[in-house]
Design an enzyme around this catalytic site. Structure first.
Site, PDB file in Angstrom:
ATOM      1  N   ASP A 209      48.243  39.905  61.010  1.00 28.44           N
ATOM      2  CA  ASP A 209      48.621  41.008  60.105  1.00 28.44           C
ATOM      3  C   ASP A 209      47.844  42.272  60.493  1.00 28.44           C
ATOM      4  OD1 ASP A 209      46.478  39.070  58.679  1.00 28.44           O
ATOM      5  OD2 ASP A 209      45.962  41.164  58.345  1.00 28.44           O
ATOM      6  N   ASP A 211      45.999  44.018  58.361  1.00 28.68           N
ATOM      7  CA  ASP A 211      45.075  44.272  57.254  1.00 28.68           C
ATOM      8  C   ASP A 211      45.698  45.315  56.323  1.00 28.68           C
ATOM      9  OD1 ASP A 211      42.613  43.319  56.160  1.00 28.68           O
ATOM     10  OD2 ASP A 211      41.750  45.283  56.528  1.00 28.68           O
TER      11      ASP A 211
HETATM   12  N1  ADE Z   1      42.497  36.509  58.397  1.00 32.39           N
HETATM   13  C1  ADE Z   1      43.776  36.821  58.684  1.00 32.39           C
HETATM   14  N2  ADE Z   1      44.055  38.104  58.328  1.00 32.39           N
HETATM   15  C2  ADE Z   1      42.905  38.610  57.810  1.00 32.39           C
HETATM   16  C3  ADE Z   1      42.546  39.864  57.265  1.00 32.39           C
HETATM   17  N3  ADE Z   1      43.405  40.869  57.191  1.00 32.39           N
HETATM   18  N4  ADE Z   1      41.274  40.019  56.806  1.00 32.39           N
HETATM   19  C4  ADE Z   1      40.393  38.996  56.901  1.00 32.39           C
HETATM   20  N5  ADE Z   1      40.681  37.796  57.390  1.00 32.39           N
HETATM   21  C5  ADE Z   1      41.919  37.588  57.854  1.00 32.39           C
END
Ligand code: ADE
Length: 272
Positions: A209, A211
Site C-alpha cells: 500500500d 500508507d
Molecule cells: N504493513 C503494511 N502496510 C503498512 C503500513 N502502511 N504501515 C505500517 N505497516 C505496514
C-alpha cells in the site's frame, strides 16, 4: 565450511512451497520464552530450510507481541546460517508501488515496546548496526526475486513503527522528510537480534500500500493490504525457491559470522 541453512521468517502462506522435501513441523524451545510457532523444516535440493511464521499460524501474534528473541534463538539453535525476513510494508515513495518487492539496506527503528537485545544482565555487548543487512544475502534475494518475475528495488530505507495502528498523515510525512522509503511493523528488533546472534540477515519487503501520505490514494486499510499480499504470495514463494537454488553449494564465511569478536565489553573473567 559447511552448506547454507536458510531461516525464513514470514507470513503463513509462504510455506506452501511445492518441492519442499521432508517437511516436518518441529517444536523448538528457547530460554527466551515461546517462539511464534513450531519450525517447519525441509529441503530444496541440498539446501536445508527452516521456516518460522512470525505471527504464528492463523496470525495470532501482534507485531508488539512477537517474541523476536525466542524466534532468532530457535533459528540459531536449528543451525541456520542466514536469515531471510519477509515482511509486508507500506510505501512512502511514488516509485515503490504496491506489488513491488524491495531489499532493505537501512532501518529507522521507531519501536519502543519490545525487548531489543540478548545482552544486559551482567554481559555487555555493542554490535555495529551501521550496515544492518547482509549485502551478499540481499543481493542473492534480489536476483532471485527478479528471476521469479517480480519488480525488485534494492537499498531501501525502512521505518519500523510500533503499531498496531497505522501512521497518522503527519507521521507519514515526517518519515518521508527523513528520507525513508518504506514503513512496516516487524523488522525491528529482529534485525538487531540477528546481528547479535551473528546471523547474516536480509529483509525482503513486499509493498502492499501507499500508507496515507498520498493524496490520490485512500488511507491504508487491512483489507487492501491482505488483497495485495494474496496476489504476491506466488511471487514470494517463487523467490524463495529461486534463492534456494542459488544456495546449493558451500557457504563462504561472512564477517557477520564472527561480529561478536569485536562487540563484547564485559571481561571474560566476569562471566562465571
Ligand atoms: N504493513 C503494511 N502496510 C503498512 C503500513 N502502511 N504501515 C505500517 N505497516 C505496514
Amino acid at each position: 565450511m559447511g552448506g547454507w541453512v536458510l531461516g525464513v521468517i514470514g507470513g503463513s502462506g509462504l510455506y506452501e512451497i511445492e518441492g519442499l522435501a521432508n517437511r516436518r513441523w518441529v517444536k523448538a524451545d528457547s530460554p527466551w520464552g515461546e517462539p511464534s510457532d513450531e519450525l517447519l523444516t525441509g529441503e530444496i535440493g541440498d539446501l536445508k530450510l527452516v521456516f518460522l511464521p512470525r505471527h504464528g499460524r492463523g496470525h495470532r501474534i501482534s507485531p508488539t507481541e512477537v517474541n523476536s528473541r525466542a524466534n532468532i534463538d530457535v533459528l540459531k539453535r536449528a543451525g541456520c546460517t542466514d536469515i531471510l525476513s519477509v515482511s509486508a510494508v507500506g510505501s512512502l515513495r511514488e516509485e515503490y508501488a504496491p506489488g513491488d518487492f524491495a531489499l532493505v539496506d537501512q532501518y529507522i527503528d521507531r519501536t519502543f515496546a519490545r525487548p531489543k537485545s540478548f545482552f544486559g544482565t551482567g554481559l555487555v555487548a555493542h554490535v555495529s548496526m551501521a550496515d544492518p543487512t547482509c549485502p551478499r544475502l540481499s543481493g542473492l534475494a534480489a536476483a532471485a526475486g527478479r528471476a521469479a518475475g517480480q519488480t525488485v528495488a534494492e537499498a531501501a530505507t525502512l521505518v519500523v513503527m510500533e503499531g498496531p495502528q497505522f501512521s497518522t498523515r503527519a507521521e507519514s510525512e515526517l518519515y518521508r522528510s527523513w528520507g525513508a522509503d518504506l514503513i512496516g511493523m516487524t523488522a525491528m528488533p529482529e534485525a538487531k537480534l540477528a546481528r547479535e546472534a551473528e546471523l547474516p540477515y536480509a529483509t525482503l519487503a513486499m509493498v502492499t500500500d501507499y500508507d496515507c501520505w498520498r493524496e490520490e490514494t485512500a488511507a491504508v486499510e487491512v483489507s487492501a493490504v491482505m488483497e495485495v499480499m494474496a496476489a504476491n504470495a506466488d511471487g514470494a514463494r517463487a523467490t524463495i525457491v529461486r534463492l534456494a537454488e542459488a544456495l546449493q553449494d558451500e557457504r563462504p564465511a561472512s564477517p557477520i559470522d564472527t561480529c561478536l569478536d569485536y562487540a563484547v565489553v564485559t571481561s571474560p573473567s566476569a562471566w562465571d
